[in-house]
Design an enzyme around this catalytic site. Structure first.
Site, mmCIF file in Angstrom:
data_model
loop_
_atom_site.group_PDB
_atom_site.id
_atom_site.type_symbol
_atom_site.label_atom_id
_atom_site.label_comp_id
_atom_site.label_asym_id
_atom_site.label_seq_id
_atom_site.Cartn_x
_atom_site.Cartn_y
_atom_site.Cartn_z
ATOM 1 N N SER A 175 0.744 -1.209 -0.067
ATOM 2 C CA SER A 175 -0.096 -0.045 0.131
ATOM 3 C C SER A 175 1.020 1.218 0.090
ATOM 4 O O SER A 175 1.917 1.317 0.408
ATOM 5 C CB SER A 175 -1.018 -0.225 1.155
ATOM 6 O OG SER A 175 -1.887 1.184 1.345
ATOM 7 N N THR A 177 0.347 3.663 1.860
ATOM 8 C CA THR A 177 0.458 4.045 3.121
ATOM 9 C C THR A 177 0.396 2.827 4.228
ATOM 10 O O THR A 177 -0.667 2.009 3.945
ATOM 11 C CB THR A 177 -0.629 5.220 3.469
ATOM 12 O OG1 THR A 177 -0.718 6.340 2.749
ATOM 13 C CG2 THR A 177 -0.569 5.682 4.983
ATOM 14 N N ARG A 235 -11.058 -0.496 -9.413
ATOM 15 C CA ARG A 235 -11.376 0.182 -10.403
ATOM 16 C C ARG A 235 -10.864 -0.594 -11.699
ATOM 17 O O ARG A 235 -9.798 -0.883 -11.509
ATOM 18 C CB ARG A 235 -10.821 1.592 -10.350
ATOM 19 C CG ARG A 235 -11.650 2.558 -9.146
ATOM 20 C CD ARG A 235 -12.949 2.721 -9.726
ATOM 21 N NE ARG A 235 -14.027 3.424 -8.789
ATOM 22 C CZ ARG A 235 -14.780 3.116 -7.934
ATOM 23 N NH1 ARG A 235 -14.669 1.750 -7.745
ATOM 24 N NH2 ARG A 235 -15.174 4.009 -7.413
ATOM 25 N N GLU A 264 -18.129 1.428 -17.524
ATOM 26 C CA GLU A 264 -19.415 0.840 -16.765
ATOM 27 C C GLU A 264 -19.841 -0.212 -17.884
ATOM 28 O O GLU A 264 -19.939 0.126 -19.014
ATOM 29 C CB GLU A 264 -20.432 1.657 -16.184
ATOM 30 C CG GLU A 264 -20.054 2.269 -14.875
ATOM 31 C CD GLU A 264 -19.731 1.288 -13.776
ATOM 32 O OE1 GLU A 264 -20.767 0.557 -13.337
ATOM 33 O OE2 GLU A 264 -18.772 1.239 -13.263
ATOM 34 N N HIS A 284 -19.947 -5.053 -11.951
ATOM 35 C CA HIS A 284 -19.898 -4.220 -11.208
ATOM 36 C C HIS A 284 -21.049 -3.965 -10.141
ATOM 37 O O HIS A 284 -21.809 -3.298 -10.040
ATOM 38 C CB HIS A 284 -19.659 -2.691 -11.828
ATOM 39 C CG HIS A 284 -19.065 -1.631 -10.938
ATOM 40 N ND1 HIS A 284 -19.056 -0.204 -11.175
ATOM 41 C CD2 HIS A 284 -18.582 -2.026 -9.589
ATOM 42 C CE1 HIS A 284 -18.441 0.032 -10.057
ATOM 43 N NE2 HIS A 284 -18.166 -0.731 -9.123
#
Length: 306
Positions: A175, A177, A235, A264, A284
């Site tokens: 990650s 962070t 995403r 989409e 999705h």
């Protein structure tokens, strides 16, 4: 204040009427549309007089926003904000707030579910038995004992890691962070290339930004184990989709479970993943559970009240 729910976002007609009465008692007008329309002209017609607009993941361009001069607040019933022209909103002092946290459980469970489907070929076998098929020599694979690489340790990534741990997986993470809480779960952070090289299951949970577009590149997929699978509930553009399809066709990845795409659904007939082997595709739906929608409604009403 005029408040417009541009789409239903899971609100029933009965709940809409209740919200309308509650807001009217406070001197506000509430308009709820029971259908979803993405046509820019329709969006403008619905939002042109609104001071507050409630919307999920319908794209909002600067052109649409510029035709809504009264707009002060976008109450976004979604986690990601990459479908909204945030630069325009900043320049015109339009406050934007998301519904962070509403789908943490839903998305995490789907990520695990996709991994199980790919490993056990549930979707494929369902189709096979409906056509008279039998088990034959089929052998699936178990989650237990596998190395799971979690890419992105926000709320959803962390919850997904916990669920994989419950199945007896060893979890590693990357990650931007690093979080002490994740380390406290016994999950080490490793460089991204090491995660890709060593993981049996790679599960993506990063937002789409200029830094994360095609983060999972052709080069990184080339160093994966040929037995590894990729799960993406984050995403679509976080992954180089053409390279993913190529990796699946050439056996450099064993499978994929995909919930998100560059745009989409519906997918174009020529989309590369449609012809890719051992690739489970869903439209999705990671966030789409009754429980998540109920939480989402509560969050957007709280955002509105604030």
């Amino acid at each position: 204040m005029k408040i417009v729910a541009v789409e239903p976002i899971g609100i029933t007609a009965e709940r809409s009427e209740s919200i309308k009465q509650e807001l009217a008692a406070k001197g506000h007008e509430f308009v709820w549309y029971p259908d979803r329309k993405e046509d820019p002209a329709v969006l403008v017609e619905r939002m042109k007089d609104a001071e507050v607009a409630i919307i999920s993941n319908i794209p909002l361009t600067a052109d649409v926003l510029s035709q809504c001069p009264a707009l002060k607040f976008l109450n976004v019933a979604f986690t990601g904000l990459d479908h909204i022209d945030l630069d325009y909103c900043r320049e015109h002092s339009i406050l934007v707030k998301n519904a962070s946290g509403y789908a943490t459980e839903a998305v995490a469970e789907l990520a695990v579910g996709l991994a199980i489907d790919v490993f056990r070929k549930i979707t494929f076998l369902d189709g096979s038995i409906r056509e008279g098929g039998v088990r034959g020599a089929f052998l699936g694979r178990e989650l237990h004992g596998k190395i799971v690489g979690i890419v992105g340790t926000g709320a959803i990534g962390t919850r997904t890691a916990q669920l994989f741990q419950a199945f007896g997986c060893r979890v590693i993470a990357w990650s931007r962070t690093e979080k002490p809480g994740v380390k406290a779960m016994g999950i080490p952070y490793v460089p991204l290339d090491e995660l890709m090289r060593t993981s049996d299951i790679i599960s993506l949970h990063v937002p789409l930004t200029s830094e994360t577009k095609h983060l999972i590149s052709r080069e990184l997929m080339a160093i994966c184990k040929p037995t590894a699978i990729l799960v993406n509930t984050a995403r679509g553009n976080v992954v180089d989709m053409a390279a993913l399809a190529e990796s699946l066709r050439e056996g450099r990845l064993a499978g994929a479970g995909i919930d998100v795409y560059e745009k989409e659904p519906p997918l174009a007939p020529e989309h590369p993943l449609l012809a890719a082997p051992n690739c489970v595709l869903v439209p999705h739906v990671g966030y789409a559970t009754r429980e998540a929608f109920d939480i989402r409604i509560d969050i957007i009403l709280k955002n509105l009240e604030e």
